[in-house]
Motif scaffolding. Sequence first.
Motif, PDB file in Angstrom:
ATOM      1  N   GLU A 112       0.844  -1.198   0.000  1.00 33.17           N
ATOM      2  CA  GLU A 112       0.000   0.000   0.000  1.00 33.17           C
ATOM      3  C   GLU A 112       0.873   1.240   0.000  1.00 33.17           C
ATOM      4  OE1 GLU A 112      -3.245   2.305   2.900  1.00 33.17           O
ATOM      5  OE2 GLU A 112      -2.405   0.350   3.494  1.00 33.17           O
ATOM      6  N   ILE A 113       0.435   2.270  -0.708  1.00 32.38           N
ATOM      7  CA  ILE A 113       1.002   3.607  -0.599  1.00 32.38           C
ATOM      8  C   ILE A 113      -0.164   4.558  -0.408  1.00 32.38           C
ATOM      9  CG2 ILE A 113       2.271   5.460  -1.762  1.00 32.38           C
ATOM     10  CD1 ILE A 113       3.762   3.275  -3.337  1.00 32.38           C
ATOM     11  N   SER A 114      -0.180   5.263   0.716  1.00 32.80           N
ATOM     12  CA  SER A 114      -1.294   6.158   1.027  1.00 32.80           C
ATOM     13  C   SER A 114      -0.815   7.604   1.064  1.00 32.80           C
ATOM     14  CB  SER A 114      -1.913   5.792   2.382  1.00 32.80           C
ATOM     15  OG  SER A 114      -2.869   6.783   2.754  1.00 32.80           O
ATOM     16  N   PRO A 115      -1.166   8.411   0.044  1.00 27.27           N
ATOM     17  CA  PRO A 115      -0.803   9.837   0.079  1.00 27.27           C
ATOM     18  C   PRO A 115      -1.480  10.597   1.204  1.00 27.27           C
ATOM     19  CG  PRO A 115      -1.301   9.125  -2.167  1.00 27.27           C
ATOM     20  CD  PRO A 115      -1.753   8.027  -1.252  1.00 27.27           C
ATOM     21  N   ALA A 129      15.535   1.247  -3.218  1.00 24.22           N
ATOM     22  CA  ALA A 129      15.361   2.109  -4.390  1.00 24.22           C
ATOM     23  C   ALA A 129      14.010   1.876  -5.059  1.00 24.22           C
ATOM     24  CB  ALA A 129      16.493   1.874  -5.389  1.00 24.22           C
ATOM     25  N   THR A 130      13.529   0.645  -5.041  1.00 23.18           N
ATOM     26  CA  THR A 130      12.224   0.341  -5.631  1.00 23.18           C
ATOM     27  C   THR A 130      11.124   1.086  -4.885  1.00 23.18           C
ATOM     28  OG1 THR A 130      12.982  -1.857  -6.326  1.00 23.18           O
ATOM     29  CG2 THR A 130      10.605  -1.510  -6.184  1.00 23.18           C
ATOM     30  N   LEU A 131      11.187   1.064  -3.559  1.00 24.55           N
ATOM     31  CA  LEU A 131      10.207   1.800  -2.770  1.00 24.55           C
ATOM     32  C   LEU A 131      10.316   3.302  -3.021  1.00 24.55           C
ATOM     33  CD1 LEU A 131       8.052   2.014  -0.565  1.00 24.55           C
ATOM     34  CD2 LEU A 131       9.917   2.083   1.111  1.00 24.55           C
ATOM     35  N   SER A 132      11.534   3.809  -3.035  1.00 28.64           N
ATOM     36  CA  SER A 132      11.729   5.248  -3.227  1.00 28.64           C
ATOM     37  C   SER A 132      11.126   5.717  -4.543  1.00 28.64           C
ATOM     38  CB  SER A 132      13.224   5.572  -3.183  1.00 28.64           C
ATOM     39  OG  SER A 132      13.762   5.278  -1.913  1.00 28.64           O
ATOM     40  N   ARG A 133      11.325   4.941  -5.600  1.00 29.02           N
ATOM     41  CA  ARG A 133      10.781   5.326  -6.910  1.00 29.02           C
ATOM     42  C   ARG A 133       9.264   5.195  -6.934  1.00 29.02           C
ATOM     43  NH1 ARG A 133      15.764   2.110  -9.004  1.00 29.02           N
ATOM     44  NH2 ARG A 133      17.269   3.808  -9.292  1.00 29.02           N
ATOM     45  N   LEU A 140       5.590  11.592  -3.107  1.00 28.95           N
ATOM     46  CA  LEU A 140       6.063  11.338  -1.751  1.00 28.95           C
ATOM     47  C   LEU A 140       7.536  10.938  -1.747  1.00 28.95           C
ATOM     48  CD1 LEU A 140       2.919   9.397  -0.508  1.00 28.95           C
ATOM     49  CD2 LEU A 140       3.551  11.748   0.093  1.00 28.95           C
ATOM     50  N   TYR A 141       8.086  10.847  -0.556  1.00 30.90           N
ATOM     51  CA  TYR A 141       9.528  10.664  -0.403  1.00 30.90           C
ATOM     52  C   TYR A 141       9.794   9.747   0.783  1.00 30.90           C
ATOM     53  CZ  TYR A 141      14.407  12.283   0.492  1.00 30.90           C
ATOM     54  OH  TYR A 141      15.764  12.384   0.709  1.00 30.90           O
ATOM     55  N   TYR A 142      10.590   8.689   0.547  1.00 24.66           N
ATOM     56  CA  TYR A 142      11.077   7.857   1.656  1.00 24.66           C
ATOM     57  C   TYR A 142      12.556   8.183   1.846  1.00 24.66           C
ATOM     58  CZ  TYR A 142      12.265   3.913   4.603  1.00 24.66           C
ATOM     59  OH  TYR A 142      12.709   3.147   5.650  1.00 24.66           O
ATOM     60  N   PRO A 143      12.922   8.940   2.879  1.00 23.20           N
ATOM     61  CA  PRO A 143      14.274   9.501   2.956  1.00 23.20           C
ATOM     62  C   PRO A 143      15.439   8.529   3.149  1.00 23.20           C
ATOM     63  CG  PRO A 143      12.745  10.866   4.188  1.00 23.20           C
ATOM     64  CD  PRO A 143      12.016   9.600   3.833  1.00 23.20           C
ATOM     65  N   PRO A 144      15.367   7.512   4.021  1.00 16.78           N
ATOM     66  CA  PRO A 144      16.586   6.710   4.250  1.00 16.78           C
ATOM     67  C   PRO A 144      17.153   6.142   2.945  1.00 16.78           C
ATOM     68  CG  PRO A 144      14.929   6.208   5.900  1.00 16.78           C
ATOM     69  CD  PRO A 144      14.257   7.071   4.889  1.00 16.78           C
ATOM     70  N   ASP A 145      18.427   6.434   2.691  1.00 17.92           N
ATOM     71  CA  ASP A 145      19.021   6.048   1.404  1.00 17.92           C
ATOM     72  C   ASP A 145      20.460   5.560   1.586  1.00 17.92           C
ATOM     73  OD1 ASP A 145      20.095   8.484   2.118  1.00 17.92           O
ATOM     74  OD2 ASP A 145      20.157   9.264   0.082  1.00 17.92           O
ATOM     75  N   TRP A 149      21.545   1.482  -1.748  1.00 19.05           N
ATOM     76  CA  TRP A 149      20.086   1.564  -1.855  1.00 19.05           C
ATOM     77  C   TRP A 149      19.531   0.877  -3.092  1.00 19.05           C
ATOM     78  CZ3 TRP A 149      16.783   5.540  -4.509  1.00 19.05           C
ATOM     79  CH2 TRP A 149      17.423   6.101  -5.609  1.00 19.05           C
ATOM     80  N   GLU A 150      20.329   0.702  -4.123  1.00 20.77           N
ATOM     81  CA  GLU A 150      19.852   0.016  -5.333  1.00 20.77           C
ATOM     82  C   GLU A 150      19.682  -1.486  -5.122  1.00 20.77           C
ATOM     83  OE1 GLU A 150      18.758   1.159  -8.056  1.00 20.77           O
ATOM     84  OE2 GLU A 150      19.624   3.127  -8.451  1.00 20.77           O
ATOM     85  N   THR A 151      20.273  -2.031  -4.065  1.00 17.66           N
ATOM     86  CA  THR A 151      20.194  -3.482  -3.833  1.00 17.66           C
ATOM     87  C   THR A 151      19.719  -3.858  -2.428  1.00 17.66           C
ATOM     88  OG1 THR A 151      22.559  -3.466  -3.293  1.00 17.66           O
ATOM     89  CG2 THR A 151      21.956  -4.104  -5.538  1.00 17.66           C
TER      90      THR A 151
END
Length: 469
Positions: A112-115, A129-133, A140-145, A149-151
């Motif tokens: 789920e993604i709830s704006p 990275a999948t979640l961030s994109r 929206l933005y998920y900050p921890p990076d 983060w690509e793997t």
Amino acid sequence: MSRIEAPRDDATAATGDLVGRLLGALPADAVLTDPDVTASYAHDMASFCPAGTPAVVVLPRTVEEVQHVLRVATELRVPVVPQGARTGLSGGANAHDGWIVLSLTRMDRILEISPVDRVAVVEPGVVNATLSRAVREHGLYYPPDPSSWETCTIGGNIGTASGGLCCVKYGVTAEYVLGLDVVLADGRLMSTGRRTAKGVAGYDLTRLFVGSEGSLGIVVRAVLGLRPAPPAQLVLAAEFPSARAACDAVCAIMAGGHVPSLLELMDRTTVRAVNDLARMGLPETTEALLLAAFDIPDPAADLAAVGALCEAAGATRVVPADDPAESELLLQARRLSLTALEAVKGTTMIDDVCVPRSRLADLLDGVERVAERHRLTIGVCAHAGDGNTHPTVCFDAADPDESRRARASFDEIMALGLELGGTITGEHGVGVLKKDWLARELGPVGLEMQRAVKQTFDPLGILNPGKLF
């Protein structure tokens, strides 16, 4: 990678019984027993951390399958090590002979993604990275990076309470984990936390699980807080004649009340390693390169002010990026730091020492002395705005003397961090690598209380034993 031997009477029969029990409620393709395959799941990316070959690797897709694995493990008293992408740097995901590896990479759904609520609900195998994109598509933005983060996976990020380049402004993983579903050692499912903006009902068990490295339970679902997506950040690069001068600039920036979206440092060794690996064209004449960024609608005034503070601290050159593309190129150079340092000698041992910002220069100077004393190449990249440094020892693992000196230098840097009022890990976790140092940092009473918590959640000691303490 050395091995831990854990012989058992009639080990083959015991393994056969274990596998048979697991297959009772798991599909055949979720249970791996080929030794060549299971050996590939033995360890994460840390050096000097022993590992063995697990008896079986299990790749569940559902919560119920995870519960089944834990029930079997409890009944047969077989230890379980949970794993994500195995990008960890402390041996926290290492297996021993005869253990169950519980790889959660197939549990990779964004549920789920709830704006409106500004939350995402995800399974542990979702890649950062999948979640961030995905959340970016909703503004929206998920900050921890983390740099990986690509793997790396969200479950692994939660297990080690990981951070990243953005922490100076946005904080670490723990600040974004609102609630969890956790399978306990005996197979029971427990929910913690909330999805509301506020919530103070009872002890904060959610925070307890963040950073526990799979030693208290298996995270199977997470409710993550999100922020509105900020504008693309613009980066300023400043060259310094010494690491101390760069650290002075960091102190001036933070004391001046500025809130950069990142504040990263690369020493001369790291800059040259990145150039050798990727031909990035970074300035090799510099002793330290500081990257500062702002992700606000009009960053010009802040960048100018930070540039002036850098010049006042002794920067020989200050260059703001012209656009987000150029900024991203500079950030890519920083993200390549650890990979580039590994290429210097083939093996690295990565410290993760965090000190008060006011002692950052003392740490970097101390690391340089350690490198000279042990005749080693040690590069430092840092989340300078947090005081979180990654001194990276480069060595030839085939050279016993160099390996010995590498281990000795690692320990000296850990000791230095504690002497400066810091901590042994800011975001990589304890795992196997830093067990002795955790005991020194916590002290006997703190260690006793931590062990009591472990005993409460895992009375048989089957969840990732031998990690942390």
